[in-house]
Design an enzyme around this catalytic site. Structure first.
Site, PDB file in Angstrom:
ATOM      1  CE1 TYR A 149      44.080  30.458  26.861  1.00 16.12           C
ATOM      2  CE2 TYR A 149      44.520  29.270  28.891  1.00 16.12           C
ATOM      3  CZ  TYR A 149      44.751  30.347  28.062  1.00 16.12           C
ATOM      4  OH  TYR A 149      45.648  31.310  28.443  1.00 16.12           O
ATOM      5  NE  ARG A 182      50.959  31.030  51.791  1.00 18.89           N
ATOM      6  CZ  ARG A 182      51.157  30.321  52.912  1.00 18.89           C
ATOM      7  NH1 ARG A 182      50.321  29.346  53.245  1.00 18.89           N
ATOM      8  NH2 ARG A 182      52.182  30.569  53.693  1.00 18.89           N
ATOM      9  CE  LYS A 194      40.407  35.441  29.267  1.00 18.67           C
ATOM     10  NZ  LYS A 194      40.941  34.279  29.880  1.00 18.67           N
ATOM     11  CG  ASP A 231      37.481  26.646  31.303  1.00 15.59           C
ATOM     12  OD1 ASP A 231      36.730  27.612  31.522  1.00 15.59           O
ATOM     13  OD2 ASP A 231      38.687  26.774  31.007  1.00 15.59           O
TER      14      ASP A 231
HETATM   15  C1  LIG Z   1      38.608  28.980  28.468  1.00 17.59           C
HETATM   16  C2  LIG Z   1      39.766  29.494  29.265  1.00 17.59           C
HETATM   17  N1  LIG Z   1      40.131  28.873  30.394  1.00 17.59           N
HETATM   18  C3  LIG Z   1      41.177  29.291  31.132  1.00 17.59           C
HETATM   19  C4  LIG Z   1      41.936  30.380  30.746  1.00 17.59           C
HETATM   20  C5  LIG Z   1      43.113  30.808  31.598  1.00 17.59           C
HETATM   21  O1  LIG Z   1      42.757  31.895  32.372  1.00 17.59           O
HETATM   22  P1  LIG Z   1      43.791  33.030  32.887  1.00 17.59           P
HETATM   23  O2  LIG Z   1      44.268  33.752  31.670  1.00 17.59           O
HETATM   24  O3  LIG Z   1      42.947  33.848  33.796  1.00 17.59           O
HETATM   25  O4  LIG Z   1      44.902  32.337  33.586  1.00 17.59           O
HETATM   26  C6  LIG Z   1      41.584  31.070  29.583  1.00 17.59           C
HETATM   27  C7  LIG Z   1      42.369  32.234  29.170  1.00 17.59           C
HETATM   28  O5  LIG Z   1      42.199  32.760  28.097  1.00 17.59           O
HETATM   29  C8  LIG Z   1      40.479  30.616  28.818  1.00 17.59           C
HETATM   30  O6  LIG Z   1      40.119  31.220  27.688  1.00 17.59           O
END
Ligand SMILES: Cc1ncc(COP(=O)(O)O)c(C=O)c1O
Length: 405
Positions: free
Chosen positions: A97, A45, A194, A169
């Site tokens: 998001y 971990r 993604k 992000d």
């Molecule tokens: C811009 C963005 N940030 C964060 C996330 C969250 O990521 P995760 O689904 O890997 O937890 C997403 C998920 O769609 C996203 O589109």
């Protein structure tokens, strides 16, 4: 040396065996010579050699000091919020998001952390919304799903002057297109689910910090709270990153073609894509990114959820699914899917209209993707168009779309 060459050779050959692929250390613990005397690892971990390669790799790609890998993008976001304390405020982009919105409001509100949402595409809105309690500015640029662009460099200056952290992000752009840290951000996060993973086969999150001290604090949170990325998933992300450059290049080229096709379609009302000259912050996108990404959104002239649902169930190559950034093209209806947890009024106010459809442009031929959209429009609204002009332009767009690297 070019960025692509650098990227490929940032992935180390295994020093122990010479393996050209990073070994997967599928172990929970590491044998010690004496208590505290070990080869750099004691418990998986706290640290794992496969995860460590990914963490160093993403730090290099984002030009930061420390990389930290989490079990999901949301776990990465969660670790950043845990830097705050009760009474602190987050200033976040309004078109955020849905999962981040849910975490900030429904989970952290009861711990006394408040969030203010503003349209960060105008830096003045950010400046005006900062309070003495603002400790974190949260940007997505481009945003999900209306592809708003915020000026990272300008907002970083506002953050610095107000003594608060700027976190970007960078999921939609990927480090191939945009590196927020050299532009002044303190933290970058990714849903590596993604583009970094790139094959729709894992869930992962990454954090990169500009400064080592802040990185060490987040590493502490990673170990203390435990939402680490597993060795096999770390390896999958590393393997995804090996082809990131090529994939992103093609995603961008095809997205430009699709956006231009949509822009002239009679059933379409608005098209959201930073690569279009009509995008309100096209100039800022061009200044801070090497390309405009693989996500295109649009609204229908018939602005109803019903019309959008009809459309998203008629495409054949575009599969109806959450997520984005994989090799297969996806279509989604944010109002009913990713953004369902945002109240309708708030969602609409952030520009996510009822009929908004989001496309994640995959690696199929752009010509086939346009044909698929056209047949779906024909089925839904019976409005065929002559797309010959667009299709004959494909070669030129492919050549010109990714030139300012
Ligand atoms: C811009 C963005 N940030 C964060 C996330 C969250 O990521 P995760 O689904 O890997 O937890 C997403 C998920 O769609 C996203 O589109």
């Amino acid at each position: 040396m070019s960025t692509a060459t650098q990227l490929i050779h940032s992935i180390p050959v295994d020093p122990l065996t010479g393996a050209i692929s990073v070994p997967i250390y599928q172990t929970s613990t590491f044998v010690q010579e004496a208590p505290g005397v070990n080869k750099g690892y004691d418990y998986a971990r706290t640290g794992n050699p496969t995860r460590a390669v990914l963490e160093q790799l993403i730090a290099q790609l984002e030009k930061g000091a420390v990389g930290i890998a989490f079990a999901s993008g949301l776990a990465a976001i969660d670790a950043i919020v845990k830097l705050l304390k009760s009474g602190d405020e987050i200033l976040a982009v309004d078109d955020i998001y849905g999962g981040a919105f849910r975490l900030f409001t429904n989970v952290y509100d009861k711990f006394g952390i408040k969030v203010n949402f503003v349209d960060t595409s105008d830096v003045e809105n950010v400046f005006n919304a900062i309070t003495p309690n603002t400790k974190l500015i949260w940007l997505e640029t481009p945003t999900n799903p209306t592809l708003k662009i915020s000026d990272i460099e300008a907002i970083a200056k506002v953050a610095k002057a107000s003594d608060c952290l700027l976190c970007v992000d960078n999921t939609f752009a990927s480090p191939v297109l945009q590196q927020p840290i050299p532009l002044g951000a303190d933290i970058v996060i990714h849903s590596a689910t993604k583009y970094l993973g790139g094959h729709s086969d894992l869930i992962a999150g990454l954090v990169v910090t500009k400064e080592k001290e802040l990185g060490d604090k987040i590493k502490y949170i990673q170990n203390a709270c435990g939402a680490i990325l597993a060795p096999f998933d770390s390896w999958l992300v590393i393997r995804g990153i090996e082809t990131l450059h090529l994939r992103v290049k093609q995603h961008c080229a095809s997205a430009q073609i699709v956006a231009e096709f949509l822009e002239q379609h009679p059933a379409v009302d608005k098209v959201f894509y930073p690569g279009l000259k009509t995008h309100p912050n096209h100039a800022i996108a061009k200044k801070q990114s090497k390309g405009f990404g693989g996500i295109v959104s649009f609204t229908l002239k018939e602005d109803t959820e019903e019309a959008a649902v009809q459309f998203v169930t008629q495409t054949q190559l575009f599969k109806l699914a959450e997520s984005l950034g994989g090799i297969k093209s996806l279509v989604s209806h944010p109002a009913n899917m990713t953004h369902k947890s945002i109240p309708a009024e708030k969602r609409r106010a952030a520009g996510v209209q009822d009929s908004l459809v989001r496309l994640s442009i995959g690696l199929e031929d752009a010509e086939d993707l346009v044909a698929d959209l056209e047949q779906a429009f024909r089925k839904v609204v019976g409005q065929a168009t002559n797309n010959g002009g667009i299709l004959s332009n494909i070669e030129t767009v492919l050549e010109n779309n990714f030139t300012n690297q």
